[in-house]
Design a protein around this motif. Sequence first.
Motif, PDB file in Angstrom:
ATOM      1  N   PRO A 175       6.288   8.643   1.239  1.00 31.37           N
ATOM      2  CA  PRO A 175       6.271   8.816  -0.219  1.00 31.37           C
ATOM      3  C   PRO A 175       5.249   7.887  -0.873  1.00 31.37           C
ATOM      4  O   PRO A 175       5.130   6.724  -0.519  1.00 31.37           O
ATOM      5  N   ARG A 176       4.548   8.423  -1.856  1.00 28.01           N
ATOM      6  CA  ARG A 176       3.460   7.681  -2.490  1.00 28.01           C
ATOM      7  C   ARG A 176       3.868   7.152  -3.856  1.00 28.01           C
ATOM      8  O   ARG A 176       4.323   7.910  -4.720  1.00 28.01           O
ATOM      9  N   GLY A 177       3.741   5.838  -4.072  1.00 28.22           N
ATOM     10  CA  GLY A 177       3.889   5.241  -5.397  1.00 28.22           C
ATOM     11  C   GLY A 177       5.217   5.566  -6.062  1.00 28.22           C
ATOM     12  O   GLY A 177       5.242   6.261  -7.070  1.00 28.22           O
ATOM     13  N   ALA A 208       8.428  10.260  -8.478  1.00 30.20           N
ATOM     14  CA  ALA A 208       9.694   9.835  -9.071  1.00 30.20           C
ATOM     15  C   ALA A 208      10.688   9.539  -7.963  1.00 30.20           C
ATOM     16  O   ALA A 208      10.804  10.290  -6.987  1.00 30.20           O
ATOM     17  N   VAL A 209      11.430   8.460  -8.098  1.00 29.15           N
ATOM     18  CA  VAL A 209      12.354   8.043  -7.041  1.00 29.15           C
ATOM     19  C   VAL A 209      13.387   9.124  -6.741  1.00 29.15           C
ATOM     20  O   VAL A 209      13.810   9.306  -5.594  1.00 29.15           O
ATOM     21  N   GLU A 210      13.786   9.887  -7.767  1.00 28.39           N
ATOM     22  CA  GLU A 210      14.749  10.965  -7.548  1.00 28.39           C
ATOM     23  C   GLU A 210      14.180  12.038  -6.616  1.00 28.39           C
ATOM     24  O   GLU A 210      14.908  12.652  -5.836  1.00 28.39           O
ATOM     25  N   ASN A 211      12.863  12.257  -6.704  1.00 28.59           N
ATOM     26  CA  ASN A 211      12.233  13.248  -5.837  1.00 28.59           C
ATOM     27  C   ASN A 211      12.149  12.764  -4.395  1.00 28.59           C
ATOM     28  O   ASN A 211      12.246  13.555  -3.452  1.00 28.59           O
ATOM     29  N   VAL A 212      11.958  11.456  -4.198  1.00 32.35           N
ATOM     30  CA  VAL A 212      11.970  10.916  -2.839  1.00 32.35           C
ATOM     31  C   VAL A 212      13.365  11.056  -2.232  1.00 32.35           C
ATOM     32  O   VAL A 212      13.515  11.429  -1.059  1.00 32.35           O
TER      33      VAL A 212
END
Length: 327
Positions: free
Chosen positions: A157-159, A195-199
Amino acid sequence: MGENVLVTGATGFLGGHVVRDLRAHGHRVTAAGRRADALPDGPVFVGDLDDLGRSSVPADVVVHCAALSSPWGRWSEFEHANVTGTARVLQYARRVGARRIVHVSSPGVYAAPRDRLGIREHEVDPSRPMNHYIRSKLHAESLLRAARDVEVVVLRPRGIIGAGDPGLVPRLLRVHERVGVPLLRGGRGLVDLTAVENVALAVRLAIEVPEAAGLAVNVTNGDPRPFVDLLDQLLTGLGLPLRHRSLPAGAVYRAAGLLEAVCGVLPGRPEPPVTRYTVSTITHSQTLDITRAREVLGYEPTVGLDAALASYASADRTASTPGSAGG
């Protein structure tokens, strides 16, 4: 029917989101970390990765979020945390008969001091890592790829951003407060964020999708934007002045190399004000191709980049308000 999942690094920003998302979708989760008071409610394992390697807590899947993540530090520290720690996770997975490890790695494995657009998962050059953190992540991935008795899915995951981000945005804001954020090449380099939720969603899919076994998978919001645009949007949301400093990229990169050399011989090896890796990330465009995430995992971002930036700004303002829970 949900599975038994153990999540390492559950006291962290990403790990906490992963635990909550998995539980919300029917998985039985054991949250693992060193600080009992910081672990989410529910079943927990308190200890470090060495302790976990000797544990027999049941798990069908292990999600490995724990890591030492920093642009600076001693190789011995990164090796113990990220390489030996991953070996302990593999040892634990074998001990309890887990079928799969989902390993959260880093797109830093693609880092180079040049523009790179649409990077695919196989486009890794392990011969020239830009810092010890990246080197340790390459070693950890290699260690897991060699395993033949446990399925492995590697996510890059990026950024990662969102409310509660303890690293990416706060580092940027500290620079803004001290001297103003430097704009190199006009700040037009493209940045991929997630977005952290997407990770957390990608982690869940990596657990549930059989075809993901053995793959490395890029994860982003699929919405790369110029660094200066993201910076200004964030600062505006936080109510901060748009303070920039235009500097020549080549000179800053050379200065960062000099600072690294000096700090590397000072007592305690203090972190330099800026590193070559940091300069590279804000100078050059680096975007990831997420075709594999979409086609194999069925991944589609559910939280947009604007919402993720706004959630960070909103949480920061709430925490700064006198009398608030964070004040």
